[in-house]
Design a protein around this motif. Structure first.
Motif, short mmCIF file in Angstrom:
data_model
loop_
_atom_site.label_atom_id
_atom_site.label_comp_id
_atom_site.label_asym_id
_atom_site.label_seq_id
_atom_site.Cartn_x
_atom_site.Cartn_y
_atom_site.Cartn_z
N SER A 17 0.85 -1.19 0.00
CA SER A 17 0.00 0.00 0.00
C SER A 17 0.88 1.24 0.00
N PHE A 18 0.54 2.18 -0.87
CA PHE A 18 1.28 3.44 -0.97
C PHE A 18 0.33 4.61 -0.77
N SER A 19 0.83 5.62 -0.09
CA SER A 19 0.08 6.85 0.11
C SER A 19 1.10 7.95 0.39
N PRO A 20 0.86 9.17 -0.08
CA PRO A 20 1.87 10.21 0.12
C PRO A 20 2.07 10.61 1.58
N ASN A 21 1.03 10.68 2.37
CA ASN A 21 1.14 11.12 3.76
C ASN A 21 0.19 10.30 4.62
N SER A 22 0.61 9.11 4.99
CA SER A 22 -0.28 8.22 5.72
C SER A 22 0.50 7.47 6.78
N THR A 23 -0.19 7.09 7.83
CA THR A 23 0.44 6.24 8.84
C THR A 23 0.14 4.76 8.59
N THR A 24 -0.68 4.47 7.58
CA THR A 24 -1.04 3.09 7.30
C THR A 24 -0.44 2.55 6.00
N ALA A 25 0.31 3.37 5.30
CA ALA A 25 0.93 2.96 4.04
C ALA A 25 2.25 3.70 3.90
N ILE A 26 3.13 3.15 3.07
CA ILE A 26 4.41 3.83 2.84
C ILE A 26 4.27 4.80 1.68
N SER A 27 5.12 5.82 1.69
CA SER A 27 5.13 6.76 0.57
C SER A 27 5.99 6.16 -0.54
N PRO A 28 5.81 6.59 -1.77
CA PRO A 28 6.68 6.10 -2.84
C PRO A 28 8.17 6.37 -2.57
N LEU A 29 8.46 7.50 -1.93
CA LEU A 29 9.86 7.81 -1.63
C LEU A 29 10.42 6.85 -0.57
N GLU A 30 9.60 6.48 0.41
CA GLU A 30 10.02 5.48 1.39
C GLU A 30 10.21 4.13 0.71
N GLY A 31 9.39 3.85 -0.29
CA GLY A 31 9.55 2.62 -1.07
C GLY A 31 10.90 2.55 -1.77
N ILE A 32 11.36 3.69 -2.27
CA ILE A 32 12.68 3.75 -2.90
C ILE A 32 13.77 3.43 -1.87
N LEU A 33 13.68 4.03 -0.69
CA LEU A 33 14.68 3.78 0.35
C LEU A 33 14.69 2.31 0.75
N ALA A 34 13.52 1.74 0.97
CA ALA A 34 13.43 0.33 1.37
C ALA A 34 13.97 -0.58 0.27
N SER A 35 13.67 -0.25 -0.97
CA SER A 35 14.16 -1.07 -2.09
C SER A 35 15.67 -1.01 -2.20
N LEU A 36 16.25 0.15 -1.98
CA LEU A 36 17.70 0.27 -2.03
C LEU A 36 18.36 -0.54 -0.92
N GLY A 37 17.88 -0.40 0.30
CA GLY A 37 18.45 -1.16 1.41
C GLY A 37 18.28 -2.66 1.23
N ALA A 38 17.12 -3.09 0.76
CA ALA A 38 16.88 -4.52 0.53
C ALA A 38 17.79 -5.04 -0.57
N CYS A 39 17.94 -4.28 -1.63
CA CYS A 39 18.78 -4.72 -2.75
C CYS A 39 20.24 -4.88 -2.32
N GLU A 40 20.75 -3.90 -1.59
CA GLU A 40 22.14 -4.01 -1.14
C GLU A 40 22.31 -5.17 -0.16
N SER A 41 21.31 -5.41 0.68
CA SER A 41 21.37 -6.55 1.60
C SER A 41 21.41 -7.87 0.84
N ILE A 42 20.59 -7.98 -0.20
CA ILE A 42 20.55 -9.19 -1.02
C ILE A 42 21.88 -9.39 -1.74
N VAL A 43 22.45 -8.32 -2.27
CA VAL A 43 23.76 -8.42 -2.94
C VAL A 43 24.80 -8.93 -1.95
N MET A 44 24.80 -8.39 -0.74
CA MET A 44 25.78 -8.82 0.27
C MET A 44 25.60 -10.30 0.60
N ALA A 45 24.37 -10.72 0.80
CA ALA A 45 24.12 -12.13 1.13
C ALA A 45 24.51 -13.05 -0.03
#
Length: 144
Positions: A29-57
């Motif tokens: 779920s995505f929403s620009p300003n919500s406490t129940t969904a992530i924003s698209p910009l937060e999705g970018i941050l999470a994707s970057l951290g997850a990707c680098e973690s997967i590369v390391m593993a």
């Protein structure tokens, strides 16, 4: 080289500014300003951290780097400018490892250079709009 295609679908919901993204059998779920969904910009941050973690593993044994665990803290900063996205991303990497500080730094640089999300964020990726479809209430479909 084999071409692999990734797909996502994003759909509006009955709730204003709430969107459902689906990828394979997963929903986000995505929403620009919500406490129940992530924003698209937060999705970018999470994707970057997850990707680098997967590369390391995936590559730590090949790169002869051992660690017990790793976590990332990522901060995206958005300034009040004409640019609609993030102006900078700050990444901190926290290893639980017996490796040296230099080895940890080198391995992080390797992960950054190997991470497809990092590559997409730092290099221009062509985006092509394939079509725009308008459906009217009488079920007529118009494509442009």
């Amino acid at each position: 080289m084999t071409l692999e295609t990734f797909k996502a679908t994003v759909t509006s919901t009955a709730t204003p500014n709430l969107y459902q993204a689906s990828v394979r059998d997963f929903m986000l779920s995505f929403s620009p300003n919500s406490t129940t969904a992530i924003s698209p910009l937060e999705g970018i941050l999470a994707s970057l951290g997850a990707c680098e973690s997967i590369v390391m593993a995936s590559f730590h044994e090949r790169e002869k780097f051992s660690y017990r665990s790793v976590y990332f803290t990522l901060e995206g900063q958005e300034e009040d400018t004409d640019r609609p996205g993030l102006n900078r991303i700050l990444v901190s990497v926290h290893y639980d490892t017996d490796e040296t500080r230099q080895a940890s730094h080198d391995f992080m640089e390797f992960a950054e250079g190997t991470c497809p999300v990092m590559d997409n964020l730092t290099n221009a990726v062509p985006i092509t709009r394939m079509e725009v479809t308008t459906e009217t209430s009488n079920q007529e479909t118009i494509k442009s």
